[in-house]
Design a protein around this motif. Structure first.
Motif, PDB file in Angstrom:
ATOM      1  N   ASN A  29      51.589  44.036  64.839  1.00 46.22           N
ATOM      2  CA  ASN A  29      52.691  44.754  64.180  1.00 46.22           C
ATOM      3  C   ASN A  29      52.327  45.258  62.780  1.00 46.22           C
ATOM      4  O   ASN A  29      52.949  46.181  62.276  1.00 46.22           O
ATOM      5  N   ALA A  98      61.074  39.621  60.726  1.00 45.56           N
ATOM      6  CA  ALA A  98      61.349  40.852  61.477  1.00 45.56           C
ATOM      7  C   ALA A  98      60.084  41.680  61.630  1.00 45.56           C
ATOM      8  O   ALA A  98      59.842  42.272  62.688  1.00 45.56           O
ATOM      9  N   MET A  99      59.263  41.717  60.584  1.00 48.04           N
ATOM     10  CA  MET A  99      58.030  42.497  60.634  1.00 48.04           C
ATOM     11  C   MET A  99      57.079  41.965  61.704  1.00 48.04           C
ATOM     12  O   MET A  99      56.378  42.727  62.358  1.00 48.04           O
ATOM     13  N   SER A 101      58.075  40.174  64.393  1.00 47.58           N
ATOM     14  CA  SER A 101      58.788  39.985  65.652  1.00 47.58           C
ATOM     15  C   SER A 101      58.584  41.148  66.625  1.00 47.58           C
ATOM     16  O   SER A 101      58.514  42.309  66.224  1.00 47.58           O
ATOM     17  N   SER A 104      62.356  43.201  66.410  1.00 49.43           N
ATOM     18  CA  SER A 104      62.788  43.182  65.007  1.00 49.43           C
ATOM     19  C   SER A 104      64.270  43.479  64.849  1.00 49.43           C
ATOM     20  O   SER A 104      64.893  43.030  63.881  1.00 49.43           O
ATOM     21  N   ILE A 160      59.396  48.382  59.148  1.00 48.55           N
ATOM     22  CA  ILE A 160      59.836  47.472  60.205  1.00 48.55           C
ATOM     23  C   ILE A 160      60.674  48.184  61.263  1.00 48.55           C
ATOM     24  O   ILE A 160      60.460  48.012  62.459  1.00 48.55           O
TER      25      ILE A 160
END
Length: 163
Positions: A29, A98-99, A101, A104, A160
């Motif tokens: 990611n 979140a970044m 995941s 996110s 993100i």
């Protein structure tokens, strides 16, 4: 040591972000590559605007260490601590999670809730404590800190949820 606590806290997000970025450098990611510029433009923008915010924070910290300038009252310190402790720290954790995941968007609502709280806490601090008593120089430092962090956050949010 206590006099330096706010200065130390000012550098924690940048240092922690750098450490976590290094630890998770192979995470897909993050889109880190092996040749220049190594990082997506978002990270360089965050460095630039986060740097502006940090410089503003350091200048403000130094300004208040000069005996000729006003000392920060206890209520103002508490308001700033609430913005950082209840807003900034949870925001940092949620954004980093979140970044990394695969989903996110699961973090979107909690991030927006924390964002609203943080903006209210910062606005309270600025309008209640700074609006009338601060001169142009101190206001410039605050603007560097607030808007630098705000733009850095918006760039991170874009990375993100949009990029």
């Amino acid at each position: 040591m206590r006099a330096y606590l706010s200065l130390i806290l000012l550098f924690i997000p940048a240092v922690l972000f750098g450490i976590l970025l290094f630890v998770f450098k192979d995470h897909e990611n993050l889109k880190i590559i092996n040749n220049f510029p190594y990082l997506p433009w978002h990270f360089w923008g965050m460095v630039l605007f986060g740097g502006v915010a940090t410089v503003g924070g350091v200048l403000d910290w130094r300004y208040h260490r000069n005996p000729l300038h006003m000392k920060i009252p206890k209520k103002e310190r508490e308001a700033e601590a609430a913005a950082l402790g209840l807003g900034g720290i949870p925001m940092f954790i949620l954004m980093f999670l979140a970044m990394l995941s695969a989903k996110s968007t699961l973090f979107l609502i909690p991030i927006l809730i924390i964002l609203i709280y943080t903006v209210v806490a910062i606005s309270y601090d600025e309008f209640v404590f700074h609006r009338k008593r601060c001169g142009p120089l101190e206001n410039a430092y605050h603007r560097m800190l607030v808007f630098g962090n705000g733009v850095a956050w918006l760039i991170w949010f874009h990375f993100i949820f949009v990029a």
